[in-house]
Every structure is written in C-alpha cells, then in structure tokens.
Design a protein around this motif. Structure first.
Motif, mmCIF file in Angstrom:
data_model
loop_
_atom_site.group_PDB
_atom_site.id
_atom_site.type_symbol
_atom_site.label_atom_id
_atom_site.label_comp_id
_atom_site.label_asym_id
_atom_site.label_seq_id
_atom_site.Cartn_x
_atom_site.Cartn_y
_atom_site.Cartn_z
ATOM 1 N N ALA A 147 0.806 -1.138 0.032
ATOM 2 C CA ALA A 147 -0.047 -0.116 0.055
ATOM 3 C C ALA A 147 1.000 1.121 -0.064
ATOM 4 C CB ALA A 147 -0.798 0.091 1.191
ATOM 5 N N PRO A 148 0.398 2.088 -0.690
ATOM 6 C CA PRO A 148 1.329 3.511 -0.732
ATOM 7 C C PRO A 148 1.533 3.993 0.413
ATOM 8 C CG PRO A 148 -0.769 3.828 -1.834
ATOM 9 C CD PRO A 148 -0.774 2.378 -1.662
ATOM 10 N N LEU A 149 2.687 4.414 0.659
ATOM 11 C CA LEU A 149 3.068 5.257 1.994
ATOM 12 C C LEU A 149 2.786 6.751 1.699
ATOM 13 C CD1 LEU A 149 6.297 3.606 2.958
ATOM 14 C CD2 LEU A 149 4.286 3.350 4.074
ATOM 15 N N PRO A 150 2.519 7.414 2.645
ATOM 16 C CA PRO A 150 2.430 8.909 2.836
ATOM 17 C C PRO A 150 3.801 9.446 2.297
ATOM 18 C CG PRO A 150 1.395 8.058 4.731
ATOM 19 C CD PRO A 150 2.132 6.982 4.203
ATOM 20 N N PHE A 178 7.104 9.470 4.726
ATOM 21 C CA PHE A 178 7.870 8.201 4.923
ATOM 22 C C PHE A 178 8.518 7.518 3.647
ATOM 23 C CE2 PHE A 178 4.058 8.258 8.082
ATOM 24 C CZ PHE A 178 4.764 8.960 8.794
ATOM 25 N N THR A 179 9.699 6.979 3.896
ATOM 26 C CA THR A 179 10.487 5.860 3.078
ATOM 27 C C THR A 179 10.279 4.680 3.323
ATOM 28 O OG1 THR A 179 12.215 6.274 4.504
ATOM 29 C CG2 THR A 179 12.317 7.871 2.851
ATOM 30 N N GLU A 180 10.447 3.724 2.503
ATOM 31 C CA GLU A 180 10.258 2.302 2.788
ATOM 32 C C GLU A 180 11.008 2.066 3.979
ATOM 33 O OE1 GLU A 180 8.095 0.177 1.765
ATOM 34 O OE2 GLU A 180 7.228 0.979 0.274
ATOM 35 N N ASP A 181 12.289 2.676 4.106
ATOM 36 C CA ASP A 181 13.134 2.057 5.173
ATOM 37 C C ASP A 181 12.410 2.714 6.731
ATOM 38 O OD1 ASP A 181 14.602 1.071 3.487
ATOM 39 O OD2 ASP A 181 16.351 2.853 3.388
ATOM 40 N N LYS A 182 12.000 3.753 6.534
ATOM 41 C CA LYS A 182 11.469 4.305 7.823
ATOM 42 C C LYS A 182 10.204 3.382 8.140
ATOM 43 C CE LYS A 182 11.024 8.464 10.192
ATOM 44 N NZ LYS A 182 12.287 9.249 11.009
ATOM 45 N N PHE A 183 9.264 3.101 7.347
ATOM 46 C CA PHE A 183 8.329 2.190 7.283
ATOM 47 C C PHE A 183 8.758 0.766 7.957
ATOM 48 C CE2 PHE A 183 5.306 -1.059 6.545
ATOM 49 C CZ PHE A 183 4.069 -0.601 7.102
ATOM 50 N N SER A 184 9.790 0.282 7.584
ATOM 51 C CA SER A 184 10.256 -1.026 8.020
ATOM 52 C C SER A 184 10.540 -0.907 9.413
ATOM 53 C CB SER A 184 11.295 -1.430 6.991
ATOM 54 O OG SER A 184 10.864 -1.698 5.782
ATOM 55 N N GLU A 185 11.400 0.283 9.518
ATOM 56 C CA GLU A 185 11.851 0.471 10.999
ATOM 57 C C GLU A 185 10.634 0.530 11.857
ATOM 58 O OE1 GLU A 185 15.104 3.645 13.021
ATOM 59 O OE2 GLU A 185 14.468 3.738 11.064
ATOM 60 N N ALA A 186 9.751 1.256 11.706
ATOM 61 C CA ALA A 186 8.589 1.289 12.258
ATOM 62 C C ALA A 186 7.869 -0.034 12.613
ATOM 63 C CB ALA A 186 7.658 2.482 12.032
ATOM 64 N N ALA A 187 7.654 -0.723 11.479
ATOM 65 C CA ALA A 187 6.907 -2.159 11.705
ATOM 66 C C ALA A 187 7.901 -2.914 12.437
ATOM 67 C CB ALA A 187 6.946 -2.718 10.292
ATOM 68 N N ALA A 245 -0.432 3.968 8.040
ATOM 69 C CA ALA A 245 0.310 3.177 7.253
ATOM 70 C C ALA A 245 0.484 1.620 7.596
ATOM 71 C CB ALA A 245 1.637 3.732 6.912
ATOM 72 N N LEU A 246 0.774 1.536 8.819
ATOM 73 C CA LEU A 246 0.860 0.140 9.574
ATOM 74 C C LEU A 246 -0.328 -0.792 9.284
ATOM 75 C CD1 LEU A 246 2.970 1.249 12.639
ATOM 76 C CD2 LEU A 246 3.973 -0.193 10.893
ATOM 77 N N GLU A 247 -1.381 0.004 9.674
ATOM 78 C CA GLU A 247 -2.572 -0.682 9.460
ATOM 79 C C GLU A 247 -3.086 -1.033 7.925
ATOM 80 O OE1 GLU A 247 -7.551 0.529 10.701
ATOM 81 O OE2 GLU A 247 -5.981 1.681 11.238
ATOM 82 N N ASP A 248 -2.796 -0.112 7.144
ATOM 83 C CA ASP A 248 -2.922 -0.492 5.844
ATOM 84 C C ASP A 248 -2.291 -1.570 5.309
ATOM 85 O OD1 ASP A 248 -4.840 1.646 5.602
ATOM 86 O OD2 ASP A 248 -3.563 3.068 4.350
ATOM 87 N N ARG A 249 -0.845 -1.767 5.670
ATOM 88 C CA ARG A 249 -0.089 -2.775 5.256
ATOM 89 C C ARG A 249 -0.092 -4.008 6.069
ATOM 90 N NH1 ARG A 249 5.422 -0.671 2.782
ATOM 91 N NH2 ARG A 249 4.496 0.563 1.036
ATOM 92 N N GLY A 250 -0.897 -3.984 6.924
ATOM 93 C CA GLY A 250 -1.564 -5.312 7.793
ATOM 94 C C GLY A 250 -0.731 -5.719 8.948
ATOM 95 N N VAL A 251 0.350 -4.553 9.237
ATOM 96 C CA VAL A 251 1.098 -4.839 10.507
ATOM 97 C C VAL A 251 0.235 -4.938 11.603
ATOM 98 C CG1 VAL A 251 3.218 -4.081 11.796
ATOM 99 C CG2 VAL A 251 3.121 -3.868 9.179
ATOM 100 N N ILE A 252 -0.466 -4.197 12.090
ATOM 101 C CA ILE A 252 -1.300 -3.970 13.154
ATOM 102 C C ILE A 252 -2.798 -3.864 12.655
ATOM 103 C CG2 ILE A 252 0.150 -2.783 14.467
ATOM 104 C CD1 ILE A 252 -1.013 -0.180 13.967
ATOM 105 N N GLY A 253 -3.492 -4.544 13.779
ATOM 106 C CA GLY A 253 -4.946 -4.628 13.647
ATOM 107 C C GLY A 253 -5.825 -3.211 13.261
ATOM 108 N N HIS A 254 -7.298 -3.517 13.057
ATOM 109 C CA HIS A 254 -8.035 -2.423 13.064
ATOM 110 C C HIS A 254 -8.248 -1.660 14.220
ATOM 111 C CE1 HIS A 254 -11.302 -0.641 10.927
ATOM 112 N NE2 HIS A 254 -12.079 -0.733 11.929
ATOM 113 N N LYS A 255 -8.420 -0.237 14.023
ATOM 114 C CA LYS A 255 -8.547 0.510 15.364
ATOM 115 C C LYS A 255 -9.956 0.495 15.971
ATOM 116 C CE LYS A 255 -8.253 5.364 16.341
ATOM 117 N NZ LYS A 255 -8.434 6.852 15.801
ATOM 118 N N THR A 256 -9.766 -0.126 17.286
ATOM 119 C CA THR A 256 -11.237 0.023 18.028
ATOM 120 C C THR A 256 -10.971 0.685 19.374
ATOM 121 O OG1 THR A 256 -11.458 -2.154 16.866
ATOM 122 C CG2 THR A 256 -12.706 -1.750 18.942
ATOM 123 N N PHE A 257 -11.856 1.541 19.509
ATOM 124 C CA PHE A 257 -11.857 2.417 20.770
ATOM 125 C C PHE A 257 -11.492 1.644 22.181
ATOM 126 C CE2 PHE A 257 -13.676 4.729 24.156
ATOM 127 C CZ PHE A 257 -13.064 5.945 24.255
ATOM 128 N N GLY A 258 -10.624 2.022 22.877
ATOM 129 C CA GLY A 258 -10.520 1.331 24.166
ATOM 130 C C GLY A 258 -9.801 0.015 24.044
#
Lengths: 106, 1112
Positions: free
Chosen positions: B100-103, B106-115, B161-174
């Motif tokens: 999924a395109p990143l904002p 961010f670079t790909e490296d930055k995203f990888s680092e975050a993931a 971006a992490l959500e779009d790329r399936g690293v973390i799950g859907h946001k649910t309050f609380g």
C-alpha cells in the motif's frame, strides 16, 4: 534478628522493587548494628502487620462465604421443600384421579 | 464449557503414506463472485511456500498481475461455499496490501523500521514465547515518537500505514491493537526479497502466491476476540465453521493432504520454508486438496474419533508424518485444541495479573519508575488475588465496580475483568451442569407425562415450579450481591491498611537513607547502574549507531564521551527544564537533574531551599563538581555518612508502632548490642539519644527538689547539632511541644516539665518572643530525673529556668488560682485517659464526691450526677456539663476568651476523665453514660487542642449535632420508612443524612468537608466578603474558606434539592433549615450578605432581615 526471615520477606512479601532495594542498600551499606537491628524491627513489624491485615481479610472472607453458603443452603432447602410440596400435590392429584377412575369402575 | 468436536472431512485424515501436507494457511480469495478454483488452482494458491510455486512461477505470475492491486483477504477458508458467502456478508473482507502506498513523508526504510519496532515491542510484551501481545495505541505512539522522532501527525500517519499494510489490526476504541505479523517485511512478499521488485499481484489469481502478510499465530486467533474488527487477515480459527461446508475432496485422491492433527499452531514464517520443503512431494501430489485442510483447526479427524483421542493419535503419528521439520516447528508435545485454548487463556490471564501485581516485565524494565500509583495497584491486585484464592475467580470479577474504580484506570479495569473472565470461563468449563435445571426438567416431564392431570392443572403446576426456581434464583442473586459487597468492603479496608503500612515503611526507609547519609553511597551505586543502563540504551539506539557510523566512528559507546559527557549534557538539559512544556514538568525535570548532580557530589542532605540560597543551581553544580574533584567520590560520600544518625531519634520506634500498632522501644534504648551506636562527631550523642527515649522517661512525674530546669550539674553534657536544631524554638512553639519533637511522649514531656518546675499547679512558664530562633530546649536524664536546659545558641551556654527568665527568654503565665495550662491539655490528648488520674478525688481543684456508686462533680455550675442506674441519667444533667453552643460561639472570639475556654475545657476534661475512670471501676465503662461522656471528652479534647482561632467550624457543627442528638427538645425523629437518606447536590455528589437510633437526622457535613470536591472550595469562597481573612485569626486552618462557607453552600443546595423533590416539609428539611440558620448567624461577620446564594440561604432560614438586611 533473623536474616532468614528477612530474606523470606524480600522473596515472598508484597513489597515493590524500590522498597526492597532501599532495604538491601541500607543493610548492605550500614556498618552499625543498631541501625541494622532497627531496620529488622521495622521490617518485621511491617510483616506482622501485613500478616494481620491478610489474616483479617481471609477470616472476614471466610465468614462472609460461610454466611453466603448458609443463605444459599437455606434457599435451596426452601426450594426443595416447595418442590416437594408440588410433587406431593402432583401425586395427590394423580391418586385422586385414580380413585375416581376406580370408583367409576365399581 | 465444551468445545464442539473438530469437524473433519472424509478423506482428510492422516496420510497413510506418512507424508504430510504442506504447511499452509488459508487461501486468499479475491471476491465471492469469482469462480471456484479448481483443485489444482487451490493447491497452487495455498501458500507462498507451496513447492510448485517456484520463484520462476512467482515471477511470471507477478508480471501478469496488476500492480498494486489490493489483496482482499477473506475470513473463511472455503471461498465458494454458501457459508463462506454468508461469512463474507457478515464480516466484510479487509483490504490488506503490503505494498500500500506510503504517505510522502515516509520512506520504505522508515516504514520498515516502524514495523520492526512495533513487532519487537509486541513480542517483548508477551511472557509466552508463543505469543505476540496486543499493543496499546499509546505504546505505538510512544515508540514512533521516541524512536523515530515522529511528531503527532507523523505518528498518526504511520499508524495508518501500519494498518493499511497489515502490520497492526483495526483501530477499535479502548482496545489494544493486534499485531498481525511476526516479521517485517513478510516472508513471501516481494518486499522481503527485493523491495524494488515489481509489486506483486493481490488479485487472487489461481495459483498466485499469496501476498498476504503472515498472520499471527493460530492460538491467538482462537482466543475470544477482544477486537471486534472484521477479520483483518486470514483467521485460522474461522476454519472450523467453514469446514463442514467445504466441498469434500475427491475420494480418488491419492491420500489425505491435511497435516495430522496437532497443536493448533501455524509455523512461523521463518520456519515455513523448511516445513514446506519437507512436505513438498506431498503437496504437489494431490492438486484437489482443499485449501481449508491446511488450517490446523480445520485439520479434520475421522468423525468416529472422539475429540479426546485426537491429540494422542496425533502424538503417535506426528513424528513419523511430519518428520524432523515438523518436530522443529512444533517442539512441544502435540496438544489438543482445548489444551491449547486454555493454555492461551491462562497465559493471558497470568500476564495481566502479573502486571497488576506490580511485577515488572522485561519490556518495562528499562524505563520503569515505580510511582505511588504503581504501589497502590500492586497492593490492590495482590489482595484481589488473595480474595480470588479464597473465593474463586468469579467473585473477584464480579466485585462491584466502585472498588476497582478506586485503584485502577478504566482501561486497566477492563483488562483485569477480561483476564478474570477468561479464567472464570476456563475454570467453569468442567462444571457438572446445572443440577437444579435438571431436576426442574425432570419434574416438568413428570407433570407433562401425567395421564390424570387436566391441562389447566398441568399449566398451573409448571408455573408454580417455575416460580419456585425463580424465587430461589432471585434469592441467590441477592445473597451473592450482598456477599460481593461485603467482600469488596473488606478488601478495600485491607488495601487501605496495606497501603498505609507500606507507605510508612517506605517513608521511614527513605528518611533513614537520607539521615544516615547512606543515600549518597546509594547514589553512587545508582550512578554505576545508570551508566550501564545508559550504555545499554545507546547500544539499542539505531540512530546513535547510525550517527556514529556516518561520522566514521566506532558505533560502540565511548565511555568518557558518550556516557559521562553525554550524561552530563542530559543532566544539564534536565536542569533547564528537560524540554517540558509545563511549569510542573520543568520543575520535575529540574529536580531530577539536580538530584543526579547532588548524588554524584555527595550533597544528599541538602534541601532544595538550601541549594537555592547557595546561589542557585549553577553555583551549586559548580560547587558540587569542585567538591567531587577535590574529595573524590568516596570522601564525598563519607562526609555524609558522618552525619549524625541519631537524628533518626525514635523514627524507627514510631514507625514500627505505626505499622504494627504495638508499643516499640525507641532506638538506643540499650536493649541490644547496638548500644554503642555509631561513632559520630558528638561524643555524647548516644547518651543524648537514649535520654530522650520515652522508654526511659519517668512517667510518674514525682517532683524532685534536686531536679529542675537547668539545674546546675557537674556533668558536661554535649549535644549534637541536630539535637540543638530540633530543640530550637520556632514561632508558636511550646516547651512541651519542643520536647515532643525530640522524641519524648507527651506524658513524659509533661512529667519532665513538672519535674523542672515549668508546669506548676498555679501556672506555667512560657517561651517569650526573644527565644525564637535563639534558644534550644534540650532534655537529658540524670540519676533518674529529667533535666531541661535552655541552650543559648548564640553564646553556647546552657541556662537554667531562672536564668532564662531573667534574660527574658521565658515568662510566667497564670496566677496562684487553680488553672490548667495548655500543656495539661496536650497531655490529655496523648492518650492520658488511660493514665490513672492521680489525686483527683477530693482535690480542691475539681471538687466532687463519690459515695455508693454515685459521683457528684462540681467543676461547672450545677454539678453532674451519675448514677449506676442508667435510666436515672437525665439529658438535662448531661447538658449541665456545659453548653457547646456557647463554647462554639465564644471560641471564635479573641485569644483571652479562648484562654478562658481552654481553662474551662481543661476542668471539664479532668472531670470527664474522672467520671470515666469511676464508671470503669464500676464495670460500667461501656454503658450509654460512659459512651456519652466519651463523646463529650472527644469533643472537648478537640476544642482544647485547637489553637486560639484555629478550630474548625465544621467540626463544631458536627459536635453540636451530636449534642443535639441528646437534646429531647431538638429531636426530629423520622420513621425509617420516611427517611430521605441522602440528597444529591448538583456537581458535587451525594451527601448523606445520618440517623441515630431514635431516627434523628444529621447531615454528614464533616465527612463531606474532609473530602471536599475541588470546586466546593471555589464556590464557598464566593460566599465570603472581601478581606474576610482579616475577620478570622491569622493562623486559621487550611481550607478555611471551605470550613467557613462550605456548610452554607452545601446546606442551601441540599435544601433546594429537597424542595425540588417535594420534601420541603420533611424532617430533614426542617433540620437543615434550623442548622443553616444557626450557622449563618455564627458566620455572619464573614459571609457576604449581598451574595445571591447567601441571600437565598438566609431567606430560606428566615433570618435574612435579622442578620444581613441591616448590614448588607
């Protein structure tokens, strides 16, 4: 002054890490037996108080649980009694009907 | 709770050939409208690890695919079945695209680092290596901002971006976010092999390797989901539902392709290639193999096989079937789904409980700083576990919300409850079922089966039966509620008690550390640890390493430059506020920074105020560093160790008493081998400390002609600086108070003062203004007598009482007339009621008689008679003791009037003590009369111990209410059924009415004022006139505006509420009106008559014209 007891307190009693570190630091750095003795007294007093608190809690809980069990038992007995009455009623009705049927056959 | 036996398709059992199917997940399907794949397609699309999906094939298929087309990942395993369609409708597939395109930021490296950061944190958050913990959104934000330096917007974009790329799950309050992948970049994605390669297709072209990210382990998915988000990725747990609807495989297939039943764990992505290669021959053989067969939960067993037998069978066959690779991927013995399920629950519950027990997990270790709240949480959780062990998990989970509200945040509460509920489910699963329900059913069957009962009778009987059960269940529920409430109350008490004890322990230890100077050494030890921690942090800091590499330096931390200088820079930064935005934050950082410097330099004993007086922080740092250089760390620390540890005084004794409730010998009492004490600078320090010990003081106070204040003594007594400092006179100090400050009990101090002639029957000696800051009152014992000296700190001389008086440091108070000084009152306050009252009977000071069990005391006009027969005690007689109203009003007057009251009160106190003593001797210590006298005594002691002008009006009001409760003329009895019980004041909460045994209401203001709502003080202040402070004593109590005007506000609001509820004619309303009127009269001098609320209150009480209108 029981080092074993002190060690046991550190290992088993609900003290946070910082407090345990303070105790260890104080005892390890102090060369004064009086300070050491006072520390032990303090910690043992704390432990006894803790034990008393816990004892009070557990005894209280036991008492409450006993009361609850007693209440529950009474409710069950009442229920059983009422159910038996119902069962008796059922049997009585059945018996009456049987007798009626019998009388009709006479 | 029993799980349904696993569904298993015919022909998908263990492979007779001993080979196993490829380790696969489910098949990603694009859309339900697509045609069902052929078996070959299905097999080809099962997994990226499927052997026939060779790199060449992958490449070919990638080229065919539309770039950046998103993969739609279904939640069901079988895409073409109706069940799947249904499932798809209910839980819309989630779009996940590893590319999924990143904002733009961010670079790909930055995203990888975050993931990677998120995955590492999630793994560290789990105590179970098989688990990836969910991760709080706050933690994610912290990670991204701290480690990657992202601002708030950047954090949000990165999370998306992490959500779009399936690293973390859907946001649910609380709810914490699920971390959906084990590694990043995901194995099997083109990103893993070559970030620059052509993007893979996400279209579920048959045979296309799945572009889905690796899913988290099956065990997690089998947990009751706390994340209501629709299936984000393929969820193996969904397979069992779908399994029965899966089209049966071709019976002509050469062999089942599903793996043998084993622990429901999918191999991790890292292990997948090995497993796949082991299974390669089999995977290529049966192209018809349904994809769902590869899902562990769906791994079918033969229908005839009971579920319990499955694990054993699997255990027996697994090694042979799966070979070494399988053994590697499932190192533990194969477990049934149920074992796995419950162990997952247990692990989660244990982890939560461990956290709330205050245990520090590995990932917390680095930044962990225990706070008071942590300690409280730990204590609360610890005691909750005690309760759970006695009562079972369920009760704890059901404890009323209010208990947990006190100790945990809402998020923590929900986690605790979830963990406890999970435990409860686990524990209840083996339950024998509801025997009661079974009996009911049996009876129902009998009724229905009866041939003799009419239909109506049957209905009636069944209804009665139902009523019986419902009545019983309702009763049990009530009993359970009562039980839970009682347990919660008990638990709350225990928690409070433990918190108090632990606080005392901690504070005492902390004081001991500071007073002994050992804190400095401790600081040095901390310094070493801090250096090590800092090194470890730097080693983990990728930016640090990258920065050093970029500058061509060794990435290893350099000890001097990176640790010491860097550390000092950090410290300096903290001293400048540490980047905090708020004043408070800056102050905290400043103190932290300062503490580091002080510890290093060994100035642990200096107070912040002293530092500021020394020329501010910069001068202090300079001085500290200089001292450090000159003396070295060891000498600096030793200087502090020389600090007189005697300053602890009776610290340990008092603390031990406080926590243990038992009398404790003060340090230095000479009961053990520690008599020698520390070798301090003061030669007589030990003896000084011992002499001030209450354990050795003489309580009988018998006068000694030889002893006296400053009596000439041949001894040379030296005092430590700390003794002198402690004994130095401050404003408003009394001699007894100073002695108490040095560790003497009130009783011992009074005895010493009597012995020294400071307290005499006709008056006492008091400290003059000239003594403030100059004279230090010191006591020591010689020949069994206490000696009090007046040490002149300017000249260094010890003065006798006469000398002190002659030099104007003291003055005499009182005349020859019998009077009891305030020192006597202090004595009474310190539990003197337990002390036998000497020489009271027959004393001219307190004339009374005691004949045949009847006491007649005449300290106050009218006398007071107590008969052994309780019924003969009249209310009038009791009130003959004095008029609390009069006392309350007079106590607000100036000091001379106060002094008179104190004298009167002292007499009353002595009388009340005597009465109690006599009653006790008669065995009537607990009868109603004694209780009442005790109440009077408590009130009198309170009044007597209030400094002139400092008593609390709220307390007076309370006392008056108590007194009114005994006044028949003022009784407003309310029948139980008519009681209002409480009234809710808007914005402030509920205030309760108390009712005594006769039904007389009282308004529990004291409780409310002692725990005030924050806004109450502000509202109360608005009711006061300008410069109201001038009308009250300067040394008034804290929160004085609250004490003065708070009751007016509360009572007025309560009255309005009662009126609004139609209770304006109730006894409670009348009571409040009466109280409000009296109160307004008492405080009319400071209440603003023009204030609308005051006006409203005064009008409601019917006294506005009388009190305010003439002087608005």
């Amino acid at each position: 002054m029981s080092w074993t007891r002190f060690q046991n307190i550190l290992q088993t009693r609900p003290l946070d890490r910082e407090t345990k570190l303070m105790l260890i630091d104080l005892l390890s750095m102090s060369v004064d037996p009086k300070l050491e003795g006072d520390l032990f007294k303090l910690v043992f007093a704390w432990e006894e108080s803790e034990a008393a608190t816990q004892r009070q809690l557990t005894e209280g809980i036991k008492k409450i649980m006993d009361e609850y069990s007693h209440d529950e038992q009474q409710l069950d007995q009442q229920r059983q009694k009422t159910t038996l009455t119902l069962a008796d009623d059922l049997k009585r009705q059945t018996r009456i009907q049987q007798l009626k049927d019998y009388l009709q056959t006479l | 709770m029993k799980l349904p036996p696993p569904q298993r398709e015919p022909g998908t059992g263990p492979n007779p050939s001993g080979e196993r199917a490829p380790v696969t997940r489910s098949v990603p399907r694009a859309a339900k409208s697509e045609p069902a794949p052929t078996a070959a397609e299905a097999a080809a699309s099962t997994s990226v690890a499927t052997p026939e999906a060779t790199p060449a094939q992958l490449e070919t298929k990638k080229k065919k695919a539309t770039p950046r087309k998103k993969a739609i990942v279904p939640t069901a395993a079988s895409p073409t079945t109706p069940a799947e369609s249904e499932s798809t409708r209910e839980a819309p597939p989630r779009i996940v695209d590893v590319h999924a395109p990143l904002p733009a930021e961010f670079t790909e490296d930055k995203f990888s680092e975050a993931a990677k950061l998120v995955i590492t944190e999630a793994k560290a958050g789990s105590s179970n290596p098989d688990f990836i913990a969910d991760i709080s959104i706050d933690v994610v934000t912290d990670l991204l901002s701290d480690r990657l330096g992202l601002d708030r917007t950047g954090c949000l974009l990165m999370q998306r971006a992490l959500e779009d790329r399936g690293v973390i799950g859907h946001k649910t309050f609380g709810v914490a976010r699920k971390v959906l992948v084990d590694v990043w970049p995901p194995l099997g994605s083109s990103q893993a092999s070559s970030p620059d390669s052509a993007p893979p297709t996400s279209t579920p072209v048959p045979g296309t390797p799945s572009p889905t990210v690796p899913v988290r382990r099956a065990r997690l998915s089998s947990l009751p989901s706390r994340d209501p988000a629709p299936g984000a990725v393929v969820t193996p747990a969904a397979a069992p539902d779908a399994a029965p609807t899966t089209p049966p495989p071709d019976p002509t297939a050469t062999g089942p392709v599903a793996p043998p039943r084993r622990a429901p764990r999918l191999t991790m992505p890292g292990a997948r290639p090995a497993a796949a290669s082991e299974a390669a021959p089999v995977a290529s053989t049966p192209p018809e193999a349904p994809p769902s067969a590869a899902t562990p939960e769906a791994a079918p067993s033969t229908p005839a096989t009971p579920p319990e037998a499955v694990p054993a069978a699997a255990a027996a066959t697994a090694p042979a079937e799966a070979g070494p690779a399988a053994a590697r991927t499932t190192p533990e013995a194969p477990k049934g789904i149920f074992d796995s399920f419950t162990s997952g629950l247990r692990s989660a519950a244990d982890r939560f409980m461990a956290r709330f027990r205050g245990e520090v997990t590995a990932q917390d270790e680095r930044d962990y700083k225990p706070t008071g709240a942590d300690v409280t949480k730990g204590i609360a959780a610890g005691l909750m576990s005690v309760v759970a062990s006695y009562t079972g998990i369920k009760i704890v989970a059901d404890l009323p919300e209010w208990l947990t509200q006190k100790y945990f945040t809402s998020q923590e509460r929900s986690r605790i409850k979830a963990a406890l509920k999970a435990k409860e489910t686990e524990l209840d699963r083996a339950g024998a079922g509801d025997a009661l329900e079974a009996k009911k059913l049996h009876l129902e069957e009998s009724i229905n089966a009866s041939k003799f009962l009419t239909k109506e009778k049957k209905v009636q009987l069944i209804k009665e039966l139902k009523d019986v059960i419902e009545t019983r269940n309702a009763g049990v529920l009530l009993a359970r509620d009562k039980r839970d409430q009682e347990i919660a109350k008990l638990l709350d008490q225990a928690i409070q008690s433990r918190i108090k004890n632990t606080q005392v322990l901690k504070e005492t230890l902390n004081s001991a550390l500071m007073v002994t100077g050992l804190a400095a050494m401790r600081g040095a030890a901390y310094g070493a640890v801090a250096l090590w921690e800092r090194r470890a942090r730097l080693m983990q800091d990728e930016r640090f390493k990258a920065g050093k590499i970029a500058r061509g330096l060794d990435p290893q931390p350099n000890f001097i430059n990176d640790l010491i200088i860097g550390g000092m820079q950090d410290t300096w930064k903290q001293l400048k506020g540490g980047g905090a935005e708020t004043k408070a934050g800056k102050a905290v950082n400043f103190v932290q920074g300062l503490t580091i410097v002080m510890r290093a330099a060994g100035f642990a004993e200096l107070a912040i105020s002293e530092i500021l007086q020394e020329g501010g922080p910069s001068s202090m740092i300079e001085a500290s560093l200089k001292a450090w250089e000159e003396k070295g760390a060891g000498q600096a620390a030793l200087d502090n160790i020389k600090a007189p540890w005697e300053r602890i005084g009776s610290l340990f004794g008092r603390a031990s008493e406080a926590v243990g409730g038992a009398p404790e010998t003060a340090p230095g009492s000479g009961t053990d081998s520690g008599d020698t004490g520390t070798d301090t600078s003061g030669a007589g320090a030990d003896s000084g400390a011992d002499n001030t010990s209450p354990a050795q003081s003489n309580p009988d106070g018998s006068p000694s002609p030889e002893a006296g204040a400053g009596a000439p003594t041949s001894e040379t007594v030296e005092y430590t600086e700390s003794d002198i400092e402690t004994g130095t006179v401050h404003k408003d100090d009394g001699i007894i108070e100073i002695l108490q400050r040095q560790g003497m009990s009130a009783k011992a101090a009074l005895a010493a003062a009597r012995e020294a002639g400071i307290v005499r029957p006709g008056g006492d000696t008091r400290l003059a203004t000239e003594s403030i800051g100059r004279i230090s009152i010191l006591a020591y014992e010689t020949d069994g007598h206490q000696v009090i000296v007046f040490h002149d700190t300017q000249t260094g001389n010890d003065l006798s009482l006469d000398q002190a008086r002659a030099q104007g440091f003291t003055y005499e108070h009182g005349s020859g007339a019998p009077a009891v000084s305030e020192t006597a009152v202090a004595d009474h306050d310190a539990g003197a009621s337990l002390e036998p009252a000497p020489d009271v009977e027959g004393s001219a000071e307190i004339p009374h008689t005691f004949v045949d069990g009847k006491i007649t005391l005449n300290p106050i006009e009218g006398g007071f008679n107590v008969d052994t027969n309780p019924s003969s005690l009249s209310i009038d007689q009791v009130h003959g003791m004095g008029d609390l109203d009069a006392i309350g009003t007079a106590a607000t007057a100036e000091i001379p009037a106060q002094q008179e009251i104190v004298n009167t009160l002292s007499q009353r106190i002595a009388s009340e003590l005597t009465i109690l003593e006599k009653l006790d001797k008669q065995g009537l210590g607990n009868n109603p009369e004694a209780q009442y006298v005790k109440m009077l005594l408590r009130n009198d002691l309170f009044l007597a111990n209030s400094r002139p002008g400092t008593f609390k009006v709220g307390e007076l009001l309370y006392m008056k209410q108590q007194s009114d409760a005994y006044d028949v003329d003022k009784l407003i009895a309310v029948a139980e059924a008519d009681r209002i019980n409480d009234v809710r004041i808007p914005g402030l909460g509920k205030v309760e009415f108390d009712y005594d045994a006769n039904g007389n209401p009282s308004f529990n203001l004291v409780q409310f004022l002692n725990n005030p709502h924050p806004v109450l003080g502000l509202r109360a202040q608005n009711l006061l006139v300008d410069n109201w402070q001038e009308s009250v004593a300067a040394n008034y109590v804290l929160n004085q505006e609250l004490q003065i005007a708070g009751p007016v506000y509360l009572m007025n609001e309560a009255l309005k509420e009662l009126k609004a509820a139609g209770h304006e004619n109730s006894a409670e309303s009348k009571f409040l009106t009466q109280q409000l009127g009296e109160y307004l009269r008492a405080r009319a001098d400071v209440l603003d008559g023009n204030n609308p609320i005051v006006k409203e209150a005064a009008t409601a009480a019917g006294i506005y014209t009388e009190v305010f209108a003439s002087n608005p």
